[in-house]
Design an enzyme around this catalytic site. Structure first.
Site, mmCIF file in Angstrom:
data_model
loop_
_atom_site.group_PDB
_atom_site.id
_atom_site.type_symbol
_atom_site.label_atom_id
_atom_site.label_comp_id
_atom_site.label_asym_id
_atom_site.label_seq_id
_atom_site.Cartn_x
_atom_site.Cartn_y
_atom_site.Cartn_z
ATOM 1 N N LYS A 1 0.710 -1.103 -0.083
ATOM 2 C CA LYS A 1 -0.234 -0.193 0.018
ATOM 3 C C LYS A 1 1.030 1.311 0.068
ATOM 4 C CE LYS A 1 -1.817 -1.594 3.814
ATOM 5 N NZ LYS A 1 -3.175 -1.763 3.748
ATOM 6 N N ARG A 2 0.339 2.300 -0.246
ATOM 7 C CA ARG A 2 1.245 3.685 0.049
ATOM 8 C C ARG A 2 1.705 3.684 1.397
ATOM 9 N NH1 ARG A 2 0.436 8.055 -3.426
ATOM 10 N NH2 ARG A 2 2.665 8.344 -2.847
ATOM 11 N N THR B 1 -8.801 -1.381 0.506
ATOM 12 C CA THR B 1 -9.493 -2.167 -0.667
ATOM 13 C C THR B 1 -8.534 -3.431 -0.841
ATOM 14 O OG1 THR B 1 -8.703 -0.652 -2.220
ATOM 15 C CG2 THR B 1 -10.942 -0.627 -1.874
HETATM 16 O O1 CBF Z 1 -12.116 4.728 -0.948
HETATM 17 C C1 CBF Z 1 -10.910 4.350 -1.516
HETATM 18 C C2 CBF Z 1 -9.543 4.577 -0.694
HETATM 19 O O2 CBF Z 1 -9.313 5.850 -0.756
HETATM 20 C C3 CBF Z 1 -8.160 6.169 0.226
HETATM 21 O O3 CBF Z 1 -7.341 5.540 -0.645
HETATM 22 C C4 CBF Z 1 -7.912 7.513 -0.259
HETATM 23 O O4 CBF Z 1 -7.147 8.213 -1.014
HETATM 24 N N1 CBF Z 1 -8.418 8.473 0.634
HETATM 25 C C5 CBF Z 1 -8.105 5.796 1.466
HETATM 26 O O5 CBF Z 1 -7.083 6.221 1.961
HETATM 27 C C6 CBF Z 1 -8.509 4.417 1.631
HETATM 28 O O6 CBF Z 1 -8.846 3.881 2.752
HETATM 29 C C7 CBF Z 1 -9.863 3.938 0.833
HETATM 30 O O7 CBF Z 1 -10.018 2.565 0.615
#
Ligand code: CBF
Length: 800
Positions: A537-538, A645
């Protein structure tokens, strides 16, 4: 719509299509064609098969005067298209067969395609999943985004540190898109606003052209296809020949350079924003082009703009396209003469807003000076929306408006402009109500709804994991790909030892493939018998990769101290990029790589513990790693991850989660069963409570000897012998500014990892738990999520 099998070409016809494209589209003789040429020829042959369903869907939408959904997003993290499209069209195996006859390998060609990385992370990938699901469930829609020349940067490691280089997915031809030079709109910036005949007249100082490129998005079995329309910026002024002739070459090219800057790069930030003026211009560029295009299409067959909401639903993916409200109101009032209040009501009935984060730094705020300068007419409209809304709710002592302290608050703007606001998991939606927009929620009860995220099973199971997909189809038959709830049909089989062995066999095959891939890409040899523990993940402090690596060090220390205990071998796999300006995240990457270098070369721990961090995590890498994972790390500080996700993709592919009660973890645990999920850590409310103790970190560290030892080793430079003080910043922050509560959750996390080891030793029982994860994840299909949006927000029926 016709049955897909009736449309599927025969082997000879498909072979002829590929060779025709090779010869006439690529101008290549088969004897001299490269992988690139073959990939292009194959892609064009597949694209040809999308056009039929695409035209048919568009014609039906027009003929039946259907409502359309417009999904506005600054990010679409698409990844590769070839194999996904081939699978949806039922052509994957045929293509592989035909290519084999031609001496080519499907997987090699598909692997040659660059990732379309027009997004940063979850939000952008969600948009891509939703596009595919809208096509699968027959929701007539357009995605609108920007055709960035350079997608998310490429990451490599130098001495363990992240180095960014430009990504160039458009360096070679993009076979999936159709250029639409006729669909072009003028986008203005700056300038003056005057009044003419009772209407505002905005005369921009700067203009660029937004020019469309369309990519068809085909759903499962080719039953429906929609359009992803990406805008590219072009100059309005022609090339300045006079200056060129005077020898002033750079100045002659200036208008072009300035215009192109707008669609040049994706901002590599998903939780903060930068480069304010350019970023605001990009947001307006996308939004204005989209809204102009929507109105143009509507007015082709309608005259009454007050009926717009009956035919048009516009979804704002986060606040980035929040200028959609003001832009729509501007066009309705200034260009079409509708009164302001009526225009506001029309716009609001069309608009929905999805919130994706509670992080305060990610909620966009623009200075009124900047907005007024770049978009003077929109600034006026924003102020009018604010006062209209205030007038509609007089006597509110804590009134929360859009413009405050000389800033435009895009969250409030999006909220007030939309008839529905949604969070992306059950917990997140409650926090949006209670913590983010408590006042607005009181004024507009019922406006905030929940739409828990989902992922497309076509890409994330059927395509990424052929071994498991094959077993599922063998066990419960076909059709689960677009009815993911049918996976529950696996449950009775989970009690069958033969099924569990087959399930474990599929996982093992994926792990062998991934171990080979890891050896090829990183040079590190890992055993497929080890537990594959994945955090991809990031890089962000709230996602707590730091917690993971600190616990890894504790485990390493423990193995060294207790060499005779029967340890469970583990491979710790990390993947992810840090925003280039995010210094702390980059430090954490450096630490992970430094720790990896020491652990991977330690003969005392050997195969018992390995740490791998392949560079440049992207969609394609996720497709490799996720099917091979045993354990999914979802360890964010509770209350910070809106949904996640990756957690869904991993669990769907039979990984067990170790996680906090955050985002969609809560719902995943409910669905898969608490006994099949490793829970630890503070809840969102406990996090708030804990922070009240200003010395929470010190107290937690002092109470936990393993953590103290780990911090001590890092502080002494055990992992950075050439620069012993390299991580003093990290250690100091751990003691004094541990905002994300790594220390407070360390003990529980460390203990739960022990539980993971104990469970993994019971191999068959582990497989039972893993299989139950897969069987119970049907809810997290993006088809379910899209149906929720259609019903609760868009008011759109399926055309199928
Ligand atoms: O809803 C999609 C995703 O969006 C983010 O990545 C975002 O850019 N705000 C959230 O951090 C995620 O939790 C989320 O699943």
């Amino acid at each position: 719509m016709k049955d897909i099998s009736a449309q599927r070409p025969g082997k000879e016809a498909f072979r002829a299509d590929i060779l025709r494209h090779l010869t006439y589209t690529l101008g290549k003789d088969a004897g001299h064609a490269s992988d690139y040429d073959w990939r292009m020829a194959l892609s064009f042959a597949i694209r040809d098969r999308i056009v039929g369903p695409w035209f048919a869907s568009t014609r039906r939408t027009w003929a039946e005067n259907r409502k359309r959904v417009y999904y506005l997003s600054m990010e679409f993290l698409i990844g590769r298209i070839l194999e996904d499209a081939a699978i949806n069209l039922g052509l994957r195996d045929l293509a592989a067969e035909v290519l084999a006859d031609l001496g080519q390998d499907f997987a090699t060609l598909a692997g040659e395609e660059p990732d379309a990385a027009l997004g940063n992370g979850g939000l952008g990938r969600l948009a891509a999943c939703y596009m595919e699901s809208m096509a699968t469930v027959g929701c007539p829609s357009y995605g609108y985004g920007i055709r960035y020349e350079h997608g998310l940067f490429r990451q490599r490691f130098e001495g363990g540190q992240q180095v960014e280089t430009a990504e160039d997915w458009l360096k070679t031809r993009n076979p999936w898109e159709f250029e639409r030079p006729e669909s072009a709109y003028t986008i203005g910036f700056k300038g003056e606003v005057a009044e003419k005949d009772g209407r505002a007249l905005w005369t921009p100082d700067e203009t660029v052209i937004a020019s469309a490129y369309d990519t068809p998005v085909v759903g499962w079995q080719g039953r429906w296809a929609n359009t992803l329309r990406l805008w590219s910026a072009k100059p309005t002024q022609a090339f300045d020949l006079e200056r060129f002739n005077r020898g002033d070459y750079a100045a002659a090219a200036e208008p072009e350079t300035l215009a192109r800057t707008i669609s040049r790069v994706l901002y590599p930030e998903d939780t903060t924003y930068q480069g304010k003026e350019l970023r605001l211009k990009q947001e307006f560029f996308l939004t204005s082009a989209a809204i102009q295009d929507i109105l143009r299409r509507y007015l082709e067959t309608h005259t009454d703009l007050t009926a717009l909401p009956t035919h048009v639903a516009i979804q704002m993916n986060d606040t980035h396209p929040a200028l959609a409200g003001p832009e729509l109101i501007r066009l309705l009032t200034d260009a079409h003469g509708i009164g302001f209040e009526e225009a506001f009501d029309i716009a609001q009935a069309c608009l929905g807003y999805t919130n994706h984060t509670l992080l305060p730094e990610a909620l966009e705020r623009w200075s009124t000076w900047l907005v007024g300068n770049i978009l003077p007419r929109h600034m006026q409209i924003i102020e009018r929306i604010d006062s209209l809304h205030r007038r509609r709710f007089p006597n509110r002592p804590h009134y929360v408006g859009i413009v405050k302290h000389h800033e435009v608050r895009m969250g409030e703007l999006a909220f007030i402009s939309a008839h529905r606001v949604n969070g992306v998991s059950a917990l997140h939606t409650e926090l949006v109500k209670e913590r983010l927009f408590p006042e607005l929620n009181k004024l507009h009860p019922g406006r905030i709804v929940n739409e828990t995220n989902g992922v497309t099973p076509r890409r994330w199971l059927r395509m990424a994991n052929p071994a498991l997909s094959g077993l599922i189809t063998e066990t419960i038959g076909e059709g689960w790909e677009d009815h993911l709830d049918r996976l529950t049909g696996l449950e009775p089989h989970v009690e069958d030892k033969g099924f569990r062995d087959a399930f474990a066999g599929a996982k093992r095959a994926n792990k062998v493939a991934t171990a080979n891939w890891i050896a090829r890409t990183t040079g590190i040899s890992v055993s497929p018998d080890a537990l594959f523990d994945v955090q991809v993940k990031r890089l962000h402090e709230y996602k707590r990769q730091l917690l993971n690596i600190l616990q890894t060090v504790a485990q390493w220390h423990f193995i060294r101290e207790n060499p005779n205990l029967p340890h469970v071998p583990r491979v710790k796999i990390f993947g992810g990029k840090a925003a280039p300006g995010y210094v702390v995240a980059k430090e954490i990457i450096h630490l992970i790589n430094d720790v990896a270098a020491v652990i991977n070369n330690d003969p005392r721990t050997g195969d018992l513990l390995k740490v791998v961090y392949p560079a440049n995590y992207n969609v394609s890498m996720a497709e490799h790693l996720i099917p091979a994972a045993d354990l999914s790390e979802q360890i964010s500080t509770a209350g910070k991850e809106a949904s996640g996700t990756g957690n869904m993709k991993l669990s769907l592919n039979g990984a067990l989660t170790i996680g906090t009660l955050d985002g969609a973890n809560v719902e995943i645990r409910e669905k898969v069963g608490a006994e099949n999920f490793f829970l630890f850590g503070l809840t969102a409310d406990e996090v708030e409570e804990r922070r009240k103790d200003v010395e929470h970190a010190r107290h937690a560290i002092l109470a936990n000897q393993p953590l103290q030892d780990v911090l001590q080793m890092i502080a002494e430079g055990r992992f950075s012998p050439g620069q012993r003080d390299r991580y003093h910043g990290i250690v100091d922050r751990m003691w004094h500014h541990d905002y994300f509560l790594v220390a407070s959750d360390f003990g529980a996390y460390h203990a739960e990892q022990g539980e993971v080891d104990r469970s993994y030793r019971e191999a068959d029982d582990w497989t039972r738990k893993a299989a139950l994860n897969t069987a119970r994840m049907g809810f997290f299909s993006s088809d379910r999520a899209i149906r929720g949006y259609m019903e609760d927000i868009w008011g759109v029926d399926s055309a199928l």
